[in-house]
Structures are given as structure tokens and as C-alpha cells.
Design an enzyme around this catalytic site. Structure first.
Site, PDB file in Angstrom:
ATOM      1  CB  SER A 117      -0.910   0.008   1.227  1.00 31.03           C
ATOM      2  OG  SER A 117      -1.820  -1.066   1.183  1.00 31.03           O
ATOM      3  CE  LYS A 162      -5.366  -1.737   1.568  1.00 31.56           C
ATOM      4  NZ  LYS A 162      -4.051  -2.346   1.734  1.00 31.56           N
ATOM      5  CE  LYS A 210       1.636   2.795   4.560  1.00 25.14           C
ATOM      6  NZ  LYS A 210       1.193   1.826   3.524  1.00 25.14           N
TER       7      LYS A 210
END
Length: 301
Positions: free
Chosen positions: A96, A171, A239
């Protein structure tokens, strides 16, 4: 049987390597910390010193790392994945990361004559163990068709969503809902508890109601009894949500719910929960609510 490389053998990368080994593939791998790979080596993984060596020894190489900097570290330089790729080879990054970082690596891979797919996953440790991940894939359609049988051994939903960068964009979009659902459920659960309803009873009723998504149902036990080992830790979710905020600004999309989740995740990290599962938001809110200021102190709880 395929000859597959896995670069990055953390929680998810190790589970991916294990599932591929169990499926009968020849699996090669490397990781920054060799001691993390001992169990995998005992299970049949073939260890290499560098990502370049893994790429050079395999038909398909997969990476699963934490962020943009880690992706750059494993792909660039004389020991990186790109240096080890052969013409026509497929490299699948399942991390990711930001769409911009992913597309920059994809361009370097193309310059080397190979093809890159960004294929991040939605799901955590139980889903990779069961092969039920959702995998959204960006990149060349022919490369996707070539590796989709392999990816289908990891996920029950493997979908090509567009060109390079589109998989990681989707995502990040999905993780907005994941973070917000956990935060909202934690708020409601804490309010019920403070109002005198037993936590287990409240959690059972709430998760059985229309708000009880599969993700929330799987995390209710973790909220009530936070494990030491995270499925998806606060630091990584923080994050991802900040990546979403960057993309929202770039695309002109207001993200008020993501902003609220980012504030809660930042508070969680300040309280020392960075390495704990996102289910820890329940404890974080409880801790904040018991402080007179209503705001977290810095440092571990």
C-alpha cells in the site's frame, strides 16, 4: 508449479510466502531482517541476500513492503528488484503505497523491458491464510492475465481496475471506509459501555445489526481483548489515510470522514499504540475520554 519470489517477509509477506509454499510453488525470498525468515526457510523458502537475486531467480517476483521509502529501497540500486528483472518478466508489488511512487517504479520497470503490476490487497492475516483476500490490480492487461492464476491462489476477488497506479488508488479509497468504520464502531461501543451496557453485549448487538460488516465482525474480539500482535497496525493505517488525504487534495475531493480518522490515528500513535491493531481505537478513545482535557498526552499510555 511456478517459481515465485517474495521480497518483504513481514506479517503479510510471510503469510503470502507460506500460502504459496503450501500450494506447491518454489518460493524464493529476502527481507531486511533475515531472522524473520527462519521459519519460512525451515518450511522450504529459498533465501537470497538481495532483492535483485530474488528477481533473477524467479519467474514472477512479488513485493510486500510498508511504504514509499521501503518500495524505493527494494526496487532501486544495483541490488534492487529492477536490476534483477529480465525482459518480459512480471513484477507484482502488493504494498500500500502512493500512486505516484508506484507509477514511478513502473516506469523504471518498463525501461528495463519488464512489466509491473500494482496489486494491493484488502484483507488481513485471516484472509491471506484462507486465500480470501480482495486484490485490485493496476497495470498492463496482458501481464495481469499472465499472473492472475497465481494471484487467485491468494485472493477470492482478483480484479484488474486500470493502468499502473489504479490498484493502489483504489486500495487507499477502500481504507478510508475501513478506518472510519472502526472509529465509528469504537465510538458507539464506548458510549454504550459508559452508559452501563456490558461491552460484550453491546458489541454483539451492534455487530449483528445492519452496521455489522464482515470487517467489523472480525475485529470485535480484538476490540474487547486487544492482541499483542496486530493484523493491521495503527501506524500503517495512519500512513494510508494520510495518502488518501493527499490524493483527495490532488483530485479535488473533500474527505471529512478521512480527516477525522486521521486525527484519531494520530492521537493513537501519540499514545504509543502505533504497533497495535487498528482495533485499539476503542482503547484510545477510552483513554482520551478519561483525561480532563479530552486530548491525549504525548507518550505511551
Amino acid at each position: 508449479m511456478s517459481v515465485v519470489g517474495v521480497v518483504g517477509l513481514g506479517t503479510m509477506g510471510a503469510q503470502i510466502a507460506t500460502r504459496l509454499l503450501d500450494a506447491g510453488h518454489e518460493v524464493h525470498g529476502t527481507n531486511r531482517s533475515a531472522d524473520k525468515a527462519k521459519g519460512l526457510i525451515d518450511h522450504g523458502l529459498r533465501w537470497h541476500a538481495t532483492p535483485r537475486d530474488v528477481a533473477g531467480a524467479t519467474e514472477v517476483v512479488i513485493s510486500m513492503v510498508t511504504d514509499d521509502d521501503a518500495l524505493e529501497a527494494v526496487t532501486s540500486g544495483p541490488d534492487g528488484i529492477v536490476a534483477g528483472l529480465a525482459a518480459g518478466q512480471v513484477y507484482v508489488d502488493m504494498s500500500s503505497v502512493s500512486p505516484q511512487a508506484s507509477m514511478a517504479v513502473a516506469e523504471r520497470v518498463r525501461s528495463a523491458g519488464a512489466r509491473m503490476l500494482d496489486a494491493p490487497v484488502s484483507g488481513s492475516v485471516p484472509q491471506v491464510e484462507q486465500g480470501t483476500l480482495s486484490i485490485m490490480v493496476g497495470g498492463d492487461e496482458s501481464a495481469f492475465q499472465e499472473v492472475s492464476p497465481l494471484l487467485e491462489q491468494l485472493g477470492q476477488q482478483v480484479i484488474h481496475v486500470g493502468g499502473n497506479g489504479k490498484g493502489v488508488l483504489l486500495k487507499v479509497a477502500i481504507n478510508i471506509s475501513l478506518a472510519v468504520q472502526v472509529l465509528a464502531f469504537s465510538e458507539g461501543l464506548l458510549m454504550a459501555e459508559r452508559g452501563g451496557i456490558p461491552a460484550q453485549l453491546a458489541a454483539d448487538v451492534m455487530s449483528a445489526s445492519p452496521i455489522g460488516s464482515p470487517m467489523l465482525k472480525s475485529r470485535v474480539p480484538l476490540m474487547l481483548n486487544l492482541p499483542d500482535e496486530a493484523w493491521f497496525d495503527i501506524r500503517l493505517m495512519d500512513k494510508d489515510i494520510h495518502l488518501a488525504l493527499v490524493e483527495g487534495r490532488r483530485l479535488g475531493v473533500p474527505l471529512p470522514a478521512a480527516s477525522a480518522a486521521a486525527d484519531a490515528l494520530d492521537d493513537a500513535r501519540r499514545l504509543g499504540y502505533g504497533d497495535r491493531d487498528i482495533a485499539a481505537l476503542h482503547q484510545v478513545l477510552d483513554s482520551i475520554g478519561r483525561r480532563p482535557s479530552g486530548r491525549p498526552d504525548t507518550g505511551p499510555a
